[in-house]
Design a protein around this motif. Structure first.
Motif, mmCIF file in Angstrom:
data_model
loop_
_atom_site.group_PDB
_atom_site.id
_atom_site.type_symbol
_atom_site.label_atom_id
_atom_site.label_comp_id
_atom_site.label_asym_id
_atom_site.label_seq_id
_atom_site.Cartn_x
_atom_site.Cartn_y
_atom_site.Cartn_z
ATOM 1 N N UNK A 87 76.629 29.783 44.617
ATOM 2 C CA UNK A 87 77.158 28.457 45.228
ATOM 3 C C UNK A 87 76.043 27.746 45.512
ATOM 4 N N UNK A 88 74.765 28.103 45.209
ATOM 5 C CA UNK A 88 73.586 27.182 45.299
ATOM 6 C C UNK A 88 72.779 27.050 43.958
ATOM 7 N N UNK A 89 72.407 25.890 43.847
ATOM 8 C CA UNK A 89 71.383 25.206 42.371
ATOM 9 C C UNK A 89 69.899 25.480 42.664
ATOM 10 N N UNK A 90 69.542 25.587 43.954
ATOM 11 C CA UNK A 90 68.276 26.045 44.480
ATOM 12 C C UNK A 90 68.112 26.791 45.322
ATOM 13 N N UNK A 91 67.172 27.785 45.033
ATOM 14 C CA UNK A 91 67.145 28.678 46.246
ATOM 15 C C UNK A 91 65.717 29.092 46.713
ATOM 16 N N UNK A 92 65.753 29.428 48.021
ATOM 17 C CA UNK A 92 64.421 29.662 48.559
ATOM 18 C C UNK A 92 64.493 31.001 49.214
ATOM 19 N N UNK A 93 63.478 31.925 49.048
ATOM 20 C CA UNK A 93 63.507 33.143 49.690
ATOM 21 C C UNK A 93 62.842 33.072 50.820
ATOM 22 N N UNK A 94 63.038 33.958 52.015
ATOM 23 C CA UNK A 94 62.187 33.973 53.166
ATOM 24 C C UNK A 94 62.261 35.507 53.803
ATOM 25 N N UNK A 111 61.357 35.347 38.235
ATOM 26 C CA UNK A 111 60.500 34.131 38.099
ATOM 27 C C UNK A 111 60.878 33.354 36.886
ATOM 28 N N UNK A 112 62.042 33.881 35.938
ATOM 29 C CA UNK A 112 62.440 32.978 34.908
ATOM 30 C C UNK A 112 63.749 32.207 35.240
ATOM 31 N N UNK A 113 64.251 32.437 36.541
ATOM 32 C CA UNK A 113 65.410 31.684 37.248
ATOM 33 C C UNK A 113 64.892 30.341 37.510
ATOM 34 N N UNK A 188 50.704 39.481 42.002
ATOM 35 C CA UNK A 188 50.999 38.184 42.576
ATOM 36 C C UNK A 188 50.497 36.966 41.841
ATOM 37 N N UNK A 189 49.432 37.031 41.165
ATOM 38 C CA UNK A 189 49.034 36.023 40.314
ATOM 39 C C UNK A 189 49.872 35.448 39.379
ATOM 40 N N UNK A 190 51.195 36.293 39.204
ATOM 41 C CA UNK A 190 52.195 35.891 37.952
ATOM 42 C C UNK A 190 53.073 34.906 38.670
ATOM 43 N N UNK A 191 53.006 34.651 40.104
ATOM 44 C CA UNK A 191 54.063 33.772 40.829
ATOM 45 C C UNK A 191 53.770 32.445 40.479
ATOM 46 N N UNK A 192 54.902 31.820 40.030
ATOM 47 C CA UNK A 192 54.413 30.372 39.567
ATOM 48 C C UNK A 192 55.436 29.239 40.449
#
Length: 261
Positions: A87-94, A111-113, A188-192
């Motif tokens: 149901x969401x087009x944009x996601x933030x994770x906390x 990371x490819x999503x 963690x260096x892979x995170x973009x």
């Protein structure tokens, strides 16, 4: 998921928002959703879709937790992400503490999503326990011990108590360190995607150096993706402590910015 009765206040939370942004909220080791209710309800009030899972073995009994491991916890985090993505087009994770570990794991796994827009870590565990600590834990297990004293309710505010287990299951601590943290601590260096890091100056559960490690390695050298916020008034469970509203305000600002709301 266990059928053991859930402690009052420790239930998962799911909210259908009014916009296109969703927030996945992940609690910590031996904790439960109640430690981040203040944040989850604020995100819902802002109109965001929210998924706040209760990780397997949490919010019930420590005996229940002793039947689970990292595979179960990460599996539920992934399932909650998928529910949110419906149901969401944009996601933030906390996430808080181990929830921060799961937040980073999710960032690496997804990371490819294109829907994943940002990560927020509150006093996150980012590296395995030191070798001498793990040797001590393994010795305790070899001696037949299953649980050591709990790590919950590390809160500066004397009027607030976290609902958490009184004991820490040892084999599950090993699983968090070996199965959860060891495979990702060097990645963690892979995170973009942008990352917002909250770090308490005094933390009796996860040392501040853990957040510093993430700050210094996430996004690669000289990354401008990382925002680092020092919490000077709160201990480990900062989401329930004196800085809980600061966490809400800065998180909502971050969510709006990375989703271009």
């Amino acid at each position: 998921m266990s059928q053991t009765d859930v402690m009052p206040g420790c239930e998962p939370f799911s909210h259908v928002g009014t916009g296109s942004t969703g927030v996945l909220v992940i609690h910590g080791f031996t904790g439960n959703p109640s430690s981040m209710t203040h944040q989850a309800t604020a995100f819902a009030a802002a109109g965001h879709h929210v998924e706040q899972p209760r990780l397997p073995g949490h919010g019930t009994t420590v005996e229940d937790m002793m039947t689970t491991d990292w595979t179960d916890w990460s599996g539920e985090a992934a399932a909650a992400y998928d529910r949110l993505a419906e149901r969401a087009d944009q996601i933030v994770v906390i996430g808080l503490s181990m929830g921060g570990t799961l937040t980073l794991w999710t960032g690496l796994e997804r990371q490819d999503d294109d829907r994943l827009k940002g990560l927020i870590c509150v006093n996150a565990a980012t590296a395995p326990q030191p070798a001498d600590m793990m040797a001590m834990v393994q010795e305790m297990i070899d001696e037949g011990n299953e649980v050591m004293p709990g790590i919950g309710s590390d809160i500066a505010d004397p009027d607030v108590t976290e609902i958490a287990y009184e004991g820490t299951p040892l084999k599950q601590l090993v699983s968090l360190s070996n199965d959860g943290l060891a495979p990702i601590t060097g990645r963690y260096g892979e995170l973009s995607v942008p990352i917002l890091i909250f770090s308490s100056t005094e933390d009796h559960v996860v040392p501040p150096e853990s957040s510093a490690h993430l700050r210094d390695t996430a996004g690669g050298p000289d990354s401008d993706l990382v925002e680092f916020v020092v919490l000077e008034r709160s201990y480990h469970v900062a989401t329930q402590d004196y800085d809980k509203d600061l966490i809400n305000d800065r998180s909502l600002e971050f969510i709006d910015r990375v989703t271009n709301a």
